[in-house]
Design a protein around this motif. Structure first.
Motif, PDB file in Angstrom:
ATOM      1  N   VAL A  13      76.208  26.015-137.353  1.00 49.71           N
ATOM      2  CA  VAL A  13      75.293  24.904-136.609  1.00 49.71           C
ATOM      3  C   VAL A  13      75.293  23.722-137.363  1.00 49.71           C
ATOM      4  O   VAL A  13      75.662  23.723-138.070  1.00 49.71           O
ATOM      5  N   ASP A  14      76.096  22.665-136.791  1.00 50.34           N
ATOM      6  CA  ASP A  14      75.581  21.051-137.458  1.00 50.34           C
ATOM      7  C   ASP A  14      77.448  21.188-138.519  1.00 50.34           C
ATOM      8  O   ASP A  14      76.818  20.199-139.127  1.00 50.34           O
ATOM      9  N   THR A  15      77.354  21.948-138.691  1.00 53.54           N
ATOM     10  CA  THR A  15      78.956  21.918-139.736  1.00 53.54           C
ATOM     11  C   THR A  15      80.184  21.358-138.867  1.00 53.54           C
ATOM     12  O   THR A  15      80.436  21.398-137.669  1.00 53.54           O
ATOM     13  N   THR A  16      80.865  20.974-139.990  1.00 52.57           N
ATOM     14  CA  THR A  16      82.647  20.644-139.169  1.00 52.57           C
ATOM     15  C   THR A  16      83.671  21.811-139.053  1.00 52.57           C
ATOM     16  O   THR A  16      83.279  22.178-140.389  1.00 52.57           O
ATOM     17  N   ALA A  17      83.852  21.415-137.993  1.00 53.25           N
ATOM     18  CA  ALA A  17      85.426  22.893-137.768  1.00 53.25           C
ATOM     19  C   ALA A  17      86.497  22.228-137.929  1.00 53.25           C
ATOM     20  O   ALA A  17      86.399  21.145-137.400  1.00 53.25           O
ATOM     21  N   LEU A  18      87.334  23.186-138.442  1.00 52.52           N
ATOM     22  CA  LEU A  18      88.831  21.846-138.471  1.00 52.52           C
ATOM     23  C   LEU A  18      89.504  22.326-137.269  1.00 52.52           C
ATOM     24  O   LEU A  18      89.986  23.917-137.110  1.00 52.52           O
ATOM     25  N   VAL A  19      90.588  21.567-136.754  1.00 52.13           N
ATOM     26  CA  VAL A  19      91.549  21.887-135.436  1.00 52.13           C
ATOM     27  C   VAL A  19      92.779  23.107-136.413  1.00 52.13           C
ATOM     28  O   VAL A  19      93.019  22.835-138.103  1.00 52.13           O
ATOM     29  N   GLY A  20      93.006  24.580-135.384  1.00 52.06           N
ATOM     30  CA  GLY A  20      94.012  24.846-136.296  1.00 52.06           C
ATOM     31  C   GLY A  20      93.549  26.298-137.684  1.00 52.06           C
ATOM     32  O   GLY A  20      94.061  27.800-137.513  1.00 52.06           O
ATOM     33  N   GLY A  38      94.813  13.101-131.071  1.00 52.34           N
ATOM     34  CA  GLY A  38      94.654  12.834-132.248  1.00 52.34           C
ATOM     35  C   GLY A  38      93.334  13.294-133.199  1.00 52.34           C
ATOM     36  O   GLY A  38      93.430  13.124-134.217  1.00 52.34           O
ATOM     37  N   ILE A  39      92.661  13.829-132.543  1.00 49.90           N
ATOM     38  CA  ILE A  39      91.358  14.896-133.039  1.00 49.90           C
ATOM     39  C   ILE A  39      91.368  16.262-134.044  1.00 49.90           C
ATOM     40  O   ILE A  39      92.753  16.894-133.585  1.00 49.90           O
ATOM     41  N   MET A  40      91.089  15.983-135.029  1.00 46.31           N
ATOM     42  CA  MET A  40      91.140  16.575-136.182  1.00 46.31           C
ATOM     43  C   MET A  40      90.336  18.100-136.811  1.00 46.31           C
ATOM     44  O   MET A  40      90.611  18.382-137.005  1.00 46.31           O
ATOM     45  N   GLU A  41      88.966  17.636-136.220  1.00 46.86           N
ATOM     46  CA  GLU A  41      87.528  18.385-137.108  1.00 46.86           C
ATOM     47  C   GLU A  41      86.828  17.764-135.385  1.00 46.86           C
ATOM     48  O   GLU A  41      87.032  16.405-135.298  1.00 46.86           O
ATOM     49  N   VAL A  42      85.955  18.372-135.629  1.00 46.87           N
ATOM     50  CA  VAL A  42      84.786  18.703-134.243  1.00 46.87           C
ATOM     51  C   VAL A  42      83.730  18.754-135.352  1.00 46.87           C
ATOM     52  O   VAL A  42      83.574  20.096-136.145  1.00 46.87           O
ATOM     53  N   THR A  43      82.006  18.968-134.992  1.00 42.29           N
ATOM     54  CA  THR A  43      81.053  19.473-134.792  1.00 42.29           C
ATOM     55  C   THR A  43      80.669  20.338-134.533  1.00 42.29           C
ATOM     56  O   THR A  43      80.560  20.199-133.258  1.00 42.29           O
TER      57      THR A  43
END
Length: 491
Positions: A121-128, A71-76
């Motif tokens: 680096v250290d920013t949020t990336a979104l799934v898809g 269920g993860i939708m965003e990562v760093t």
């Protein structure tokens, strides 16, 4: 001069047309013979243009961040392994990202050149959403599928065996993880999805045909002997060479300079908020007891040198874990889960016992898979491996997911009593205090030295009553107070 120019570019057009036809493109140019005369400068210009044309590459592909699962939708984005202009091949590492559950490594699906990085680096990336742009090789086949997510626990051989038969297997990271946990090679599974993509149902059907039933995740097959290092599970420190001494696990707190600091919750801290919010919905039942570990202390002293001769540090934790697994065989309701509406209960066949671990990234709970199938020494091997990954910050989704029961060793820091909080969807957890030498009376009424440890249990009172929790604790304590009895039930 005009005739020379026309002749030069006519030849260049003929050569380019040959290149386009060679690469499968259609050209509608009409080529007519011309007299070719040019000077040195035009020859150099034509040569450069021709060289550029021969370096023609394939399309630029937007490499999107796929669904990591859980269920993860965003990562760093924690670290980039490439920069713009770098050449990459399939399965080369592109970056490391951290979700609120684990750190994972993203690897390339294509051969080509990195044209654009979408995140710092250290920013949020979104799934898809696009992660990088890759200019693919003109001769390579572009397969529009998700990127590969590789956790530190995935062996490099997992990629190798998928190329043995000369074709690439297509599967989402969640399906790859399911196959890895059940020791299945994706190259042996027939995919029923679009373009041969392997679906979750294909893995389950493959398991059913092989075994007649869905098996629990297979235990690890090969364990590399780790370099001895201070264990987060040990009762006392161990001296190691300075070169291999890891830095202590200290959380990274902000440095205050006289001003209020506001920072967003992300990563594992954000996961803790969500998990503990869900835990508040569970009515906790608490139970505490004392355990006399005097005989276990003597037994470990005898076996420690044997384990160290095999390159493994033996702490008390493998005994605690194995005793818990033996108890769960008698009380399977403690190794279960309930649905959100609390209408159905699922009894788990695998004893995936988690260990709350204090790391530089915060509190993590990796788990030892299939403890019911492992010996005490094999559990010690796996704990050593998890500890090394925890110290280096390399615990992945494979280690952090799938837990069915948890033990929290608060005593490794110095605590004696605790009130542990259940980690949904689990239904029970135990907190182990530090081992203290305290006076006790023996059967003859004499005061003796005893090694006493306090244990605090929490159980989901919706499905576990106090008597069941008490009986489990008594059995677990009996195994530890008389470790010779464990021999009778070990498998």
């Amino acid at each position: 001069m005009a005739a020379v120019t026309r002749g030069s570019f006519s030849l260049l057009r003929r050569m380019l047309s040959h290149q386009y036809h060679h690469r499968g493109f259609r050209s509608d140019w009409t080529l007519k013979p011309h007299v070719f005369r040019c000077d040195t400068k035009l020859q150099l210009l034509s040569s450069r243009l021709l060289h550029t044309a021969m370096m023609f590459r394939g399309p630029i592909v937007q490499f999107k961040l796929s669904d990591i699962g859980e269920g993860i939708m965003e990562v760093t984005v924690k670290e980039w392994y490439v920069k713009e202009g770098d050449k990459v091949s399939q399965f080369d590492s592109i970056c490391e990202v951290q979700s609120d559950k684990a750190s994972v490594t993203i690897t390339s699906r294509y051969d080509g050149i990195i044209k654009k990085l979408y995140y710092d680096v250290d920013t949020t990336a979104l799934v898809g959403k696009p992660l990088v742009d890759i200019e693919t090789e003109s001769s390579s086949e572009v397969i529009q599928e998700e990127d590969v997510v590789e956790t530190p626990a995935m062996a490099r051989e997992e990629h190798t065996h998928q190329e043995i038969k000369g074709h690439k297997t297509q599967a989402t990271p969640a399906v790859r993880r399911l196959a890895m946990e059940n020791n299945i090679k994706l190259s042996e599974v027939v995919g029923t999805g679009k373009d041969g993509r392997i679906l979750k149902e294909d893995i389950l059907n493959f398991l059913a045909k092989q075994t007649g039933a869905i098996l629990p995740p297979a235990p690890f097959q090969e364990i590399q002997t780790p370099v001895p290092a201070p264990s987060l599970f040990a009762a006392e420190p161990v001296s190691t060479p300075a070169a291999t001494q890891p830095s202590p696990a200290t959380p990274k707190w902000p440095v205050f300079t006289g001003k209020d600091v506001t920072a967003p919750l992300k990563g594992f801290s954000k996961a803790m908020v969500r998990t503990m919010t869900a835990a508040l919905k569970i009515p906790h039942f608490g139970y505490c007891d004392d355990v006399d570990l005097s005989q276990l202390v003597a037994l470990r002293a005898e076996l420690r040198s044997v384990a160290e001769s095999r390159g493994i540090k033996l702490s008390f934790m493998p005994f605690f874990i194995k005793a818990a697994s033996l108890g769960l065989l008698q009380f399977p309701v403690l190794n279960a889960s309930v649905d959100e509406a609390c209408q159905n209960i699922t009894y788990k066949v695998s004893h995936n016992i988690g260990l709350a671990m204090d790391t530089s990234q915060g509190l993590l709970v990796p788990n030892v898979k299939n403890v019911q199938l492992l010996s005490v020494f094999e559990i010690a091997q796996e704990l050593n491996r998890l500890q090394m990954l925890g110290v280096s910050g390399q615990l992945g989704t494979a280690e952090l997911s799938g837990g069915t029961f948890t033990l929290s060793n608060i005593g490794s820091i110095g605590g004696t009593y605790a009130k542990p909080v259940i980690l949904p969807p689990e239904v029970a957890i135990g907190a182990l205090g530090k081992i203290q030498v305290l006076p006790r009376f023996n059967d003859g009424g004499q005061v003796i030295r005893a090694h006493i440890m306090n244990v605090s249990w929490s159980a989901d009172h919706r499905i576990i009553d106090g008597a069941t929790m008490c009986r489990f604790s008594n059995l677990w304590r009996e195994y530890l107070e008389n470790p010779a009895k464990m021999v009778l039930d070990l498998k």
